[in-house]
Design an enzyme around this catalytic site. Structure first.
Site: not given
Length: 184
Positions: A9, A11
């Site tokens: 992922d 952020d």
């Protein structure tokens, strides 16, 4: 030849999540991210970023803004001898988006679309791969796509956030990427 991948992922895992980051001057790498990814690469894993980007759908920034930032981020990884194989993103949101992006799609995590697309494009064996994220939706997408090792890390490396998450889909819990990489 099939490959194994580390799906990341963005952020909260690669960069500090300041909320809808789309400019290089706002992008702050999580400490240890390059060292961890160097290890993953040395162990033969492709690095694949899978990121929900509803800021596009909400009109906060454009696909072009996202692509510009992604090119900048790739260059930062390349400067550390880490190739990023792919960056998959979902601009959609089922409720909060402009008409063009208002969609309940298969690519937005917790659905597995981004992981499956990357696996098809890069001949990735999902059963030999790892997902690292900071939300249960990351773990759910990985589980739905058949990724067996699902590592939940503390968003922005903040330990108290990790302790408050109830995410049964995660198979491992670590403070950050670097802490996890030391176990491999």
């Amino acid at each position: 030849m099939t490959h194994k991948a580390v799906f990341l992922d963005r952020d909260g895992v690669i960069n500090i999540d300041h909320g809808y980051v789309y400019q290089p001057e706002e992008f702050e790498f999580v400490p240890g991210v390059f060292e961890a990814c160097q290890k993953f690469h040395a162990l033969g894993y492709l690095i694949v970023v899978v990121t929900n980007q509803s800021g596009i759908g909400r009109g906060y920034y454009t696909v072009e803004d996202f692509n510009t930032l992604s090119i900048w981020m790739r260059k930062a990884f390349q400067a550390h001898d880490i190739p990023i194989a792919a960056i998959e993103f979902c601009p959609h949101h089922p409720e909060k988006a402009t008409e063009e992006y208002l969609k309940d799609c298969e690519c937005r995590k917790p659905r597995p679309g981004m992981l499956i697309k990357a696996a098809e494009d890069w001949d990735i064996d999902l059963s030999q791969s790892i997902m690292i994220g900071d939300k249960c939706s990351d773990m759910q997408a990985a589980q739905a796509s058949g990724v067996p090792m699902r590592v939940l890390v503390a968003k922005n490396g903040e330990k108290e956030r990790l302790q408050t998450l109830n995410c049964p889909e995660a198979t491992h819990h670590f403070l950050d990427l670097q802490a996890f990489s030391h176990t491999l």
